[in-house]
Design a protein around this motif. Structure first.
Motif, PDB file in Angstrom:
ATOM      1  N   GLU A 221       1.266  -0.937   9.086  1.00 26.80           N
ATOM      2  CA  GLU A 221       0.458  -1.746   8.546  1.00 26.80           C
ATOM      3  C   GLU A 221       1.929  -2.675   7.840  1.00 26.80           C
ATOM      4  O   GLU A 221       1.697  -3.569   7.749  1.00 26.80           O
ATOM      5  CB  GLU A 221      -0.454  -1.587   7.646  1.00 26.80           C
ATOM      6  N   GLU A 222       2.515  -1.370   7.106  1.00 26.80           N
ATOM      7  CA  GLU A 222       3.558  -1.643   5.611  1.00 26.80           C
ATOM      8  C   GLU A 222       5.205  -2.829   7.036  1.00 26.80           C
ATOM      9  O   GLU A 222       5.251  -3.606   7.331  1.00 26.80           O
ATOM     10  CB  GLU A 222       3.324  -1.350   5.710  1.00 26.80           C
TER      11      GLU A 222
ATOM     12  N   GLU B  97       4.065  -6.142   8.230  1.00 23.72           N
ATOM     13  CA  GLU B  97       3.878  -6.922   6.878  1.00 23.72           C
ATOM     14  C   GLU B  97       5.178  -7.255   7.161  1.00 23.72           C
ATOM     15  O   GLU B  97       5.111  -8.207   6.864  1.00 23.72           O
ATOM     16  CB  GLU B  97       2.932  -6.647   6.772  1.00 23.72           C
ATOM     17  N   ALA B  98       6.047  -6.029   7.154  1.00 21.02           N
ATOM     18  CA  ALA B  98       7.412  -5.968   6.909  1.00 21.02           C
ATOM     19  C   ALA B  98       7.979  -7.953   8.571  1.00 21.02           C
ATOM     20  O   ALA B  98       8.840  -8.478   7.652  1.00 21.02           O
ATOM     21  CB  ALA B  98       8.259  -5.113   6.949  1.00 21.02           C
TER      22      ALA B  98
ATOM     23  N   ALA C 146      -0.650   4.005   6.684  1.00 13.77           N
ATOM     24  CA  ALA C 146      -0.118   2.472   5.574  1.00 13.77           C
ATOM     25  C   ALA C 146       1.244   2.253   6.478  1.00 13.77           C
ATOM     26  O   ALA C 146       1.386   0.946   6.410  1.00 13.77           O
ATOM     27  CB  ALA C 146       0.052   3.089   4.707  1.00 13.77           C
TER      28      ALA C 146
ATOM     29  N   LYS D 198       0.555  -0.965   0.172  1.00  5.84           N
ATOM     30  CA  LYS D 198      -0.175   0.009  -0.275  1.00  5.84           C
ATOM     31  C   LYS D 198       0.768   1.038   0.081  1.00  5.84           C
ATOM     32  O   LYS D 198       1.246   2.284  -0.568  1.00  5.84           O
ATOM     33  CB  LYS D 198      -0.746  -0.130   1.166  1.00  5.84           C
ATOM     34  N   LEU D 199       2.233   1.689   0.547  1.00  9.17           N
ATOM     35  CA  LEU D 199       2.998   2.764   0.553  1.00  9.17           C
ATOM     36  C   LEU D 199       3.244   2.748  -0.361  1.00  9.17           C
ATOM     37  O   LEU D 199       3.251   4.018  -0.418  1.00  9.17           O
ATOM     38  CB  LEU D 199       4.368   2.141   1.447  1.00  9.17           C
TER      39      LEU D 199
END
Length: 156
Positions: free
Chosen positions: A46-47, A50-51, A43, A2-3
């Motif tokens: 979130e990123e 996820e990372a 975002a 998303k980023l």
């Protein structure tokens, strides 16, 4: 992911903004940019999460692969040690077998020579015995033939 999409939108907004007439500067809509930056800021966590998950997964996969590789190496080393040991045992057994064969052949030769010598000794004794017996038989025949001659002369 998303980023990257938000960054692409931000670039697009800047690129599509009109240029100022007397300079290379662009006039951008501050509200749209601020909105995109807020979306970017929201975002990021979130990123990042996820990372982090992907990184943790990567570490787990690498750790599992490392453990599996260690198992394979250990198993291969054990197999190699077993085969080397079997090879050494086989070589030692072959050496022992050769040694036993040499001893058996030597013993067989000794026994054969001894048996031949013994048989020769028996034959010598038999030869002497039969020689003496033959002499006795000849002597007895002579005596018999001498008596016969005397008997014949007496009969006549």
């Amino acid at each position: 992911m998303k980023l990257l999409e938000l960054i692409d939108e931000l670039k697009e907004e800047i690129n599509e903004s009109p240029k100022s007439v007397f300079s290379n500067k662009k006039a951008v809509d501050a509200e749209i940019l601020l909105e995109l930056l807020d979306d970017l800021i929201s975002a990021v966590p979130e990123e990042v999460e996820e990372a982090k998950k992907l990184l943790a997964e990567k570490h787990k996969v690498l750790e599992d692969a490392k453990k599996e590789a260690e198992k394979i190496i250990k198993s291969a080393e054990e197999e190699l040690a077993r085969k080397v040991s079997e090879d050494e045992v086989t070589k030692a057994a072959e050496e022992n077998a050769k040694e036993l064969m040499l001893k058996a052949n030597a013993n067989a030769k000794e026994i054969t020579v001894g048996a031949k010598e013994y048989a020769d000794d028996i034959m010598k004794e038999l030869e002497l015995y039969f020689s003496d017996y033959l002499k006795l038989v000849r002597k007895n025949r002579m005596q018999l033939s001498g008596k016969r001659k005397t008997e014949r002369t007496l009969e006549k």
